[in-house]
Design an enzyme around this catalytic site. Structure first.
Site, PDB file in Angstrom:
ATOM      1  CG  HIS A 357      -2.312  -0.971   1.131  1.00 18.99           C
ATOM      2  ND1 HIS A 357      -3.126  -0.589   0.605  1.00 18.99           N
ATOM      3  CD2 HIS A 357      -2.023  -2.237   1.581  1.00 18.99           C
ATOM      4  CE1 HIS A 357      -4.251  -1.773   0.834  1.00 18.99           C
ATOM      5  NE2 HIS A 357      -3.295  -2.833   1.335  1.00 18.99           N
ATOM      6  CE  LYS A 544      -5.937  13.774   0.359  1.00 21.77           C
ATOM      7  NZ  LYS A 544      -6.138  12.718  -0.477  1.00 21.77           N
ATOM      8  NE  ARG A 545      -2.313   7.505   5.925  1.00 25.95           N
ATOM      9  CZ  ARG A 545      -1.252   7.349   5.448  1.00 25.95           C
ATOM     10  NH1 ARG A 545      -0.180   7.362   6.070  1.00 25.95           N
ATOM     11  NH2 ARG A 545      -1.187   6.570   4.028  1.00 25.95           N
ATOM     12  CE  LYS A 550      -1.931  10.304   3.100  1.00 27.96           C
ATOM     13  NZ  LYS A 550      -2.816   9.909   2.041  1.00 27.96           N
ATOM     14  CB  THR A 652     -10.039   5.000  -1.400  1.00 22.42           C
ATOM     15  OG1 THR A 652      -9.382   5.291   0.190  1.00 22.42           O
ATOM     16  CG2 THR A 652      -9.206   3.742  -1.738  1.00 22.42           C
ATOM     17  CE  LYS A 656     -13.644   6.337   0.754  1.00 23.61           C
ATOM     18  NZ  LYS A 656     -12.867   6.310   1.938  1.00 23.61           N
TER      19      LYS A 656
END
Ligand code: NBG
Length: 815
Positions: A357, A544-545, A550, A652, A656
């Site tokens: 992952h 998100k985290r 990111k 993911t 969404k």
């Protein structure tokens, strides 16, 4: 067929209230009403929830250190197709179903995408009639609860088991197993056979707690089995003596109790120290050993032949946390079933499959040999033997010392779990096409060249039942009105929406539904944070985290840029924007925490600056999780997917948002690439470095953030904000972030992509002015999101990995 009439339901509800609480419905609290309702639902499904189907069907076991389940009530009622009956029945008793749905808490059993993916997979397996079950840990506190104090993240234990238990679980003491730690191993030659004796171990008990996983309108129920670690309370014969040895005195007994309790206490103990790392390893083995023993126990009970295991059972390891499944299965096959090494190895490889992952080096687990040897002596012996044979086979193939060192499972006193996972399984998959390519060509290239047949891609997906049907009812109903009901079972049907792309009435309704969701979210923000946000502003969301790759930092630097433009230039025109963030930072991750403090401080300054006339609002929601995402995503218009290209394995959240009609603003990273392919250039906003450029920078250098900073006015202005006092109360944090960008040359290319990002954001602004065009894009995104249902992903796993026939032909080599 599972069903219930309204009157029967009311009867059951009332009598359950008396049997559980000895009181009337009128006296009950919301929490009690919820408990009663969940208990009635469990009764309704109980006959169908029969446990194993081994022998009739192949069973899939999905091992994961996280399961981010979210609330279960609404999704259970939806899947059982009894929501209306229950709603009406409750109403007649003066109870509002929606109040109960809202009062359910989220289990704190996960952290991010990896855990949520596991939950979506369980939902899809049950909905597709696949006998697929989860194995995880029942953490007492799980991941921490996030609070903000003066804009800082503060972690407090998440006491999610408020009444000591979880409303959807059923404890199964008769299925408890023993897991053994430490001790000494004695190998005895008994009539030519090797006998393994494990002495002086510390036994703990793995108590299973089962949660039903209900398929969508198909009467199919699977199980998520979570283990809690406890002291031995049942008599396990000779093993009990070991437990008593470890609790000889009262003091020892307490020590032993603490030893066990600690194991299933929290998710991801801080691994910046030895004790934390050791605890993680204990947790991982505890999960794996309890799960594998459980599988074999059930297998044996069904009188199935052990050599047939790969035909009846598939074991999937979600990232490397459950990698010890490999040596644990070997241990049982060798030591308990008495198989030869080759027989055991063939069975193991053919039973186990592995998903990677992430390519982030920090997440590639390694365990010091000494730690493994002491905690899991027999497991260590088996890993050593796997490695010895593996290195030997490599040496026969390659005359390349460095290559063999890179591939070896054990290296410089460490055991590399990714290597073990690849060597010990028959399938290795990445989670998006680009990610799989990077695994094959870069990160795991040696292994790919050696065993190309093992590698495959399975692009992630999301349970559209939770992420559209349930969280965005108005949109879901409208879709059904337009194209009928079939899309709920087959999301590729959503494609039919495309024919409405020029239908002004349909587009207007899409806009109205979004607006209604935005109003709802604005009310929530007002209530929770006492901040007024304008439903007519663009809702621009990054949830998100929190991680440097990111690039929440890129987002906030752009916000600062807009802020300066507004302050400097009275004629600067922009559509009002509400920037929404939600993210937890790992407790030991300093830079991530600095970025949280930066964003909350910027929010504080901008939200209270009257000069900009409410053009920008910044909201950082506290304690982001599944239930918050279900509120935010339906209301979102811009989906921020702005990771450094190559670093986000898939994502993911991006799926969404798309499914709920937001427009994606993205780098060509992870599954964004595939979203782009689905919707085409005109229906997504892409910016930033391409994968090859990032790979080249990483390999050959050539990037200087300092040069960029010195040569670009916009960049310099916002970077200087970090250290010049422009934003109050961030002197240390601002400096740390500044250093990461300038002193340490901006590892994640934030400044390199900033100018490009500002342009892309400007495109969003211009597009939003043309509302009809925006709505068309929104519709096209929904229409093309079908491929990202986890039903598609699970069908792919089933076809290519779990149900692919496998032959077993072991040779007779004794260990
Ligand atoms: C995450 C990746 C995401 C991916 C999810 C699910 C970890 C270690 N990895 O990009 O960062 O979508 O896994 O595959 O949480």
């Amino acid at each position: 067929m599972i069903t219930i009439s309204k009157n029967k339901f009311k009867q059951c509800f009332e009598s359950k209230m008396y049997s559980l609480y000895a009181q009337s419905i009128e006296e009950a609290s919301n929490e009690q009403l919820l408990t009663v309702l969940s208990s009635v639902v469990k009764d309704i499904i109980s006959k169908k929830w029969t446990g194993t189907r081994l022998g009739c069907e192949k069973e899939i076991y999905y091992f994961s250190i996280e399961f981010l389940m979210g609330r279960q009530l609404k999704s259970n009622l939806l899947n059982l197709d009894i929501e209306n009956t229950i709603r009406d029945g409750l109403k007649e008793m003066g109870i509002k179903l929606d109040d109960l749905i809202e009062s359910e808490g989220d289990p704190a059993l996960g952290n991010g995408g990896l855990g949520r993916l596991a939950a979506c997979f369980l939902d899809s397996m049950a909905s597709l009639n696949i006998s697929g079950h989860g194995y995880g840990l029942r953490y007492k506190y799980g991941l921490f609860e996030q609070k903000f104090v003066n804009g800082y993240q503060v972690e407090v234990p998440d006491n999610w088991l408020t009444q000591g238990s979880y409303i959807w679980e059923t404890v199964r003491p008769n299925k408890a197993t023993v897991v053994k730690f430490e001790g000494d191993i004695q190998l005895i030659n008994q009539k030519g056979k090797l006998k393994v004796i494990h002495n002086n171990f510390i036994p703990v008990m793995a108590m299973p707690y089962d949660i039903p996983i209900i398929g969508y309108k198909n009467d199919y129920i699977n199980t998520l089995r979570l283990f809690k670690c406890e002291i031995l309370t049942r008599d396990f014969g000779p093993i009990t003596a070991n437990a008593l040895n470890h609790s000889g005195s009262y003091e020892d007994a307490l020590k032993y109790k603490y030893y066990t309790e600690e194991i299933s206490q929290v998710l991801y103990p801080n691994d910046s120290n030895y004790a934390g790392r050791l605890l993680r390893l204990k947790q991982e083995y505890f999960l794996v050993s309890a799960g594998i023993q459980d599988i074999i126990r059930r297998y044996r009970k069904n009188k199935l032949k052990i050599s047939n295991l790969p035909n009846n059972v598939a074991i999937h390891i979600n990232d490397t946390h459950p990698t010890l499944c490999i040596p644990e299965l070997m241990r049982i096959l060798l030591d308990e079933e008495g198989l030869s090494w080759d027989e055991a190895w063939n069975i193991t490889i053919n039973t186990i499959s592995y998903t990677n992952h992430t390519i982030m080096a920090e997440a590639m687990e390694k365990w010091p040999i000494d730690m493994m040897k002491k905690l899991l002596p027999r497991i260590y012996m088996i890993i050593e033997e796997i490695n010895r044979r593996y290195v030997e086979s490599l040496s026969r193939k390659y005359d390349d010392y460095d290559k063999i060192q890179r591939m070896s499972i054990i290296n410089s006193n460490n055991i590399r779990m990714a290597n073990l996972s690849i060597v010990g399984s028959h399938s290795v998959n990445g989670v998006a096409a680009l990610h799989t390519e990077i695994l094959k060509e870069e990160v795991l290239n040696d292994f790919y060249v050696d065993e190309p047949h093992k590698f495959n891609n399975k692009t992630n997906g999301i349970a559209h039942r939770r992420w559209l049907i349930s969280c965005n009812e108005e949109l879901s109903n409208f879709i059904t009105e337009l194209i009928g009901e079939d899309w709920k079972k087959d999301t590729t049907e959503l494609k039919k929406l495309e024919k409405y792309k020029d239908d002004k009435k349909v587009l207007k309704t899409i806009e109205e539904i979004k607006y209604n969701n935005k109003v709802k979210f604005a009310k929530f923000v007002k209530k929770e944070y006492n901040i007024q946000i304008d439903p007519n502003s663009i809702y621009d969301v990054q949830i998100k985290r929190l991680h440097a790759y990111k690039r929440q930092l890129l987002n906030v630097l752009h916000i600062l840029h807009l802020y300066h433009e507004l302050l400097d230039n009275p004629n600067f025109s922009m559509e009002p924007r509400t920037f929404i963030f939600g993210a937890k930072a790992a407790p030991g991750y300093y830079l991530a925490k600095c970025i949280i403090k930066l964003i909350t401080s910027v929010a504080n300054k901008i939200n209270n600056d009257e000069r900009i006339d409410n053009k920008i609002k910044v909201i950082f929601v506290e304690n982001y999780g599944v239930s918050l995402a279900e509120k935010i995503i339906p209301a979102s218009e811009v989906s921020e997917q702005i990771s450094t290209t190559t670093k986000e394995a898939s994502g993911t959240g991006n799926m969404k948002f798309m499914m709920n009609g937001a427009i994606t603003l993205a780098t060509l990273d992870g599954a964004n690439v595939e979203i782009h392919e689905q919707v085409g250039d005109d229906n997504i906003i892409i910016f930033g470095l391409k994968a090859q450029q990032v790979l080249n920078y990483n390999k050959y250098g050539g990037y200087s953030s300092l040069d960029l900073y010195n040569s670009n006015r916009d960049i310099k202005r916002v970077v200087d904000d970090l250290i010049n006092g422009f934003i109050p109360n961030i002197s240390n944090e601002g400096r740390a972030i500044y250093d990461s960008l300038i002193t340490y040359n901006d590892e994640y290319f934030v400044l390199r992509d900033l100018e490009n990002y500002i342009d892309a954001q400007y495109k969003i602004n211009e597009l939003y002015k043309k509302k009809e065009e925006w709505n068309t894009i929104s519709l096209i995104n929904i229409a093309n999101s079908g491929i990202f249902s986890s039903d598609r992903t699970i069908s792919d796993y089933a076809r290519d990995i779990w149900f692919k026939g496998c032959e077993i032909n072991g040779e007779n080599n004794e260990l």
